[in-house]
Design a protein around this motif. Structure first.
Motif, PDB file in Angstrom:
ATOM      1  N   GLN A 294      47.662  42.510  30.754  1.00  0.00           N
ATOM      2  CA  GLN A 294      46.496  43.125  31.397  1.00  0.00           C
ATOM      3  C   GLN A 294      46.153  42.452  32.732  1.00  0.00           C
ATOM      4  O   GLN A 294      45.068  42.656  33.279  1.00  0.00           O
ATOM      5  CB  GLN A 294      45.293  43.059  30.450  1.00  0.00           C
ATOM      6  N   ASP A 295      47.099  41.667  33.263  1.00  0.00           N
ATOM      7  CA  ASP A 295      46.842  40.950  34.515  1.00  0.00           C
ATOM      8  C   ASP A 295      46.487  41.897  35.658  1.00  0.00           C
ATOM      9  O   ASP A 295      45.659  41.571  36.521  1.00  0.00           O
ATOM     10  CB  ASP A 295      48.084  40.137  34.932  1.00  0.00           C
ATOM     11  N   SER A 296      47.116  43.064  35.689  1.00  0.00           N
ATOM     12  CA  SER A 296      46.892  43.995  36.796  1.00  0.00           C
ATOM     13  C   SER A 296      45.450  44.484  36.814  1.00  0.00           C
ATOM     14  O   SER A 296      44.878  44.710  37.892  1.00  0.00           O
ATOM     15  CB  SER A 296      47.841  45.191  36.689  1.00  0.00           C
ATOM     16  N   VAL A 297      44.839  44.662  35.646  1.00  0.00           N
ATOM     17  CA  VAL A 297      43.453  45.121  35.579  1.00  0.00           C
ATOM     18  C   VAL A 297      42.533  44.070  36.185  1.00  0.00           C
ATOM     19  O   VAL A 297      41.645  44.372  36.985  1.00  0.00           O
ATOM     20  CB  VAL A 297      43.043  45.427  34.126  1.00  0.00           C
ATOM     21  N   ALA A 298      42.756  42.808  35.805  1.00  0.00           N
ATOM     22  CA  ALA A 298      41.940  41.716  36.346  1.00  0.00           C
ATOM     23  C   ALA A 298      42.121  41.589  37.852  1.00  0.00           C
ATOM     24  O   ALA A 298      41.153  41.346  38.595  1.00  0.00           O
ATOM     25  CB  ALA A 298      42.301  40.409  35.654  1.00  0.00           C
ATOM     26  N   ALA A 299      43.353  41.778  38.334  1.00  0.00           N
ATOM     27  CA  ALA A 299      43.618  41.667  39.772  1.00  0.00           C
ATOM     28  C   ALA A 299      42.918  42.772  40.543  1.00  0.00           C
ATOM     29  O   ALA A 299      42.335  42.537  41.616  1.00  0.00           O
ATOM     30  CB  ALA A 299      45.124  41.709  40.028  1.00  0.00           C
ATOM     31  N   MET A 300      42.965  43.999  40.011  1.00  0.00           N
ATOM     32  CA  MET A 300      42.277  45.105  40.683  1.00  0.00           C
ATOM     33  C   MET A 300      40.774  44.880  40.706  1.00  0.00           C
ATOM     34  O   MET A 300      40.109  45.099  41.721  1.00  0.00           O
ATOM     35  CB  MET A 300      42.607  46.426  39.992  1.00  0.00           C
ATOM     36  N   LEU A 301      40.225  44.427  39.575  1.00  0.00           N
ATOM     37  CA  LEU A 301      38.781  44.202  39.508  1.00  0.00           C
ATOM     38  C   LEU A 301      38.343  43.131  40.499  1.00  0.00           C
ATOM     39  O   LEU A 301      37.303  43.264  41.160  1.00  0.00           O
ATOM     40  CB  LEU A 301      38.384  43.806  38.086  1.00  0.00           C
ATOM     41  N   ALA A 302      39.137  42.074  40.635  1.00  0.00           N
ATOM     42  CA  ALA A 302      38.808  41.018  41.598  1.00  0.00           C
ATOM     43  C   ALA A 302      38.798  41.563  43.024  1.00  0.00           C
ATOM     44  O   ALA A 302      37.911  41.237  43.826  1.00  0.00           O
ATOM     45  CB  ALA A 302      39.803  39.869  41.468  1.00  0.00           C
ATOM     46  N   GLU A 303      39.780  42.402  43.341  1.00  0.00           N
ATOM     47  CA  GLU A 303      39.841  42.982  44.684  1.00  0.00           C
ATOM     48  C   GLU A 303      38.685  43.947  44.919  1.00  0.00           C
ATOM     49  O   GLU A 303      38.063  43.945  45.980  1.00  0.00           O
ATOM     50  CB  GLU A 303      41.179  43.691  44.888  1.00  0.00           C
ATOM     51  N   TYR A 304      38.371  44.761  43.924  1.00  0.00           N
ATOM     52  CA  TYR A 304      37.237  45.689  44.065  1.00  0.00           C
ATOM     53  C   TYR A 304      35.923  44.931  44.218  1.00  0.00           C
ATOM     54  O   TYR A 304      35.019  45.361  44.945  1.00  0.00           O
ATOM     55  CB  TYR A 304      37.142  46.615  42.851  1.00  0.00           C
TER      56      TYR A 304
END
Length: 401
Positions: A294-304
């Motif tokens: 689920q790393d991609s979800v955390a990365a997107m949320l950080a960028e958003y």
């Protein structure tokens, strides 16, 4: 010599004639048309992540194709995908669902369509808060129902149980909830959400809760799913979910519905005579999305999170614009009312002029039931946000001069 006659008007469905075309798709088409002309477009209209689908999900799709998983599946999806959805809600929210209470759909939109048309009869009233996602009232109209809008501007576009209670009538059959909300990005606090649903259960009203942006919530707001509520409350509830936003899978067209078995059975009838099963390859990809890293979800949320902070601050610095901070999704929803007047008298005028003069695409808030507001998607690069904000500021300064 033959006489030419004008073609007869198309004798279309009255229900479809009452529907409005999607304003969000119209904004997308406007951006595409300008790009085709060679314009340098800043597109704040798209409700889709600018990230690519994670590689592990792509690999799962490739493996599925190589393994020959390219045939029809059961109408409600493969057993494997159903189990992955059940397991996700069990480990994340402690919810228990059976296989006959879950179905895969061709995107979250189909889950909502299935749920509405399988429940609503002509004349039934369906509650929804303003601002609402553009599809909600149109599906209700298609089913012959009556959309009933709840005004929430006085509470900052956050729906309350008191507002819902005042809106219920003897003809109310359903409410559609959406938190985090598209277009406002506002989040109903979990305790208030529970109050709303318990009230509706007491009144015998059904609930569709759109959890499309479930995972995109910014602290201190909390991720919350209606699946965490009691089985009694969920007895009249359908959860509509999507892989599109969370895993950047918009083009894969894969979603799901969780609902009581009787409601699910009726939704399967609708789907069986419309699309049949969702794309088989996308289903295998969706299994990996839920079960894999689920790393991609955390990365997107950080960028958003970073984009949200920058954009909201920039919008607040533009004279006469007002913008509350969204707690979820990836939209800002500023008010431009103080900029309106003369030839630019509506938010639609504002959006049209901004497009023609500054080649910047935003979505008119009136399409969501909120005249005087704009939806601005920050699912785009920081460079585009900075350029677009500069263009909006330049445009507003000209209006105010």
């Amino acid at each position: 010599m033959t006489t030419k006659h004008a073609p007869a008007p198309f004798p279309g469905s009255n229900n479809v004639a009452k529907m409005q075309a999607s304003s969000t798709l119209a904004a997308m088409q406007a951006a595409e048309a300008l790009r085709a002309q060679g314009a340098n477009v800043v597109d704040f209209g798209a409700g889709e992540p600018d990230f690519d689908t994670p590689d592990n999900i792509k690999r799962a799709a490739e493996a599925a194709m190589r393994a020959g998983k390219t045939k029809y599946t059961s109408t409600g999806g493969t057993r494997e995908l159903q189990q992955a959805i059940i397991d996700f809600y069990a480990r994340t929210f402690g919810a228990t669902y059976e296989h006959n209470e879950v179905m895969a759909t061709s995107g979250g939109k189909q889950a909502i369509f299935n749920a509405v048309v399988s429940l609503i009869n002509p004349g039934d009233e369906v509650l929804m808060a303003k601002p609402y996602w553009v599809t909600f009232p149109e599906v209700v109209v298609f089913a012959g129902g009556v959309p009933v809008f709840i005004e929430t501007e006085e509470t900052g576009f956050v729906l309350s149980a008191d507002q819902v209670e005042r809106a219920i009538t003897p003809r109310t059959k359903l409410i559609i909830l959406n938190s985090p909300c598209n277009p406002s990005g506002r989040v109903i606090p979990p305790a208030e959400f529970q109050r709303i649903v318990e009230l509706l259960t007491e009144r015998g009203v059904y609930v569709i809760t759109d959890e499309c942006y479930l995972r995109f919530v910014y602290p201190p707001a909390q991720i919350f799913s209606a699946a965490s509520l009691s089985a009694e409350v969920r007895g009249r509830m359908c959860i509509a979910g999507s892989f599109s936003k969370t895993y950047a899978m918009t083009g894969w067209r894969i979603g799901y519905a969780l609902a009581p078995r009787d409601w699910t059975r009726e939704m399967l009838k609708v789907q069986g005579h419309s699309t049949s099963n969702p794309n088989s390859i996308a289903q295998s990809a969706a299994v990996e999305a839920l079960n894999g890293p689920q790393d991609s979800v955390a990365a997107m949320l950080a960028e958003y999170t970073a984009r949200r902070a920058w954009l909201v601050k920039a919008l607040k610095e533009i004279p006469r614009l007002k913008c509350d901070e969204p707690e979820g999704a990836f939209y800002a929803f500023p008010s431009v009312r103080e900029c309106l007047g003369g030839e630019v008298s509506t938010s639609a005028d504002f959006a049209a002029r901004l497009l023609s003069e500054e080649q910047t695409v935003v979505t008119d808030g009136a399409a969501f039931g909120a005249e005087g507001y704009l939806r601005i998607s920050y699912a785009t690069s920081m460079e585009q946000l900075q350029e677009g904000a500069a263009r909006i500021k330049r445009f507003v300064e000209r209006l105010n001069s």
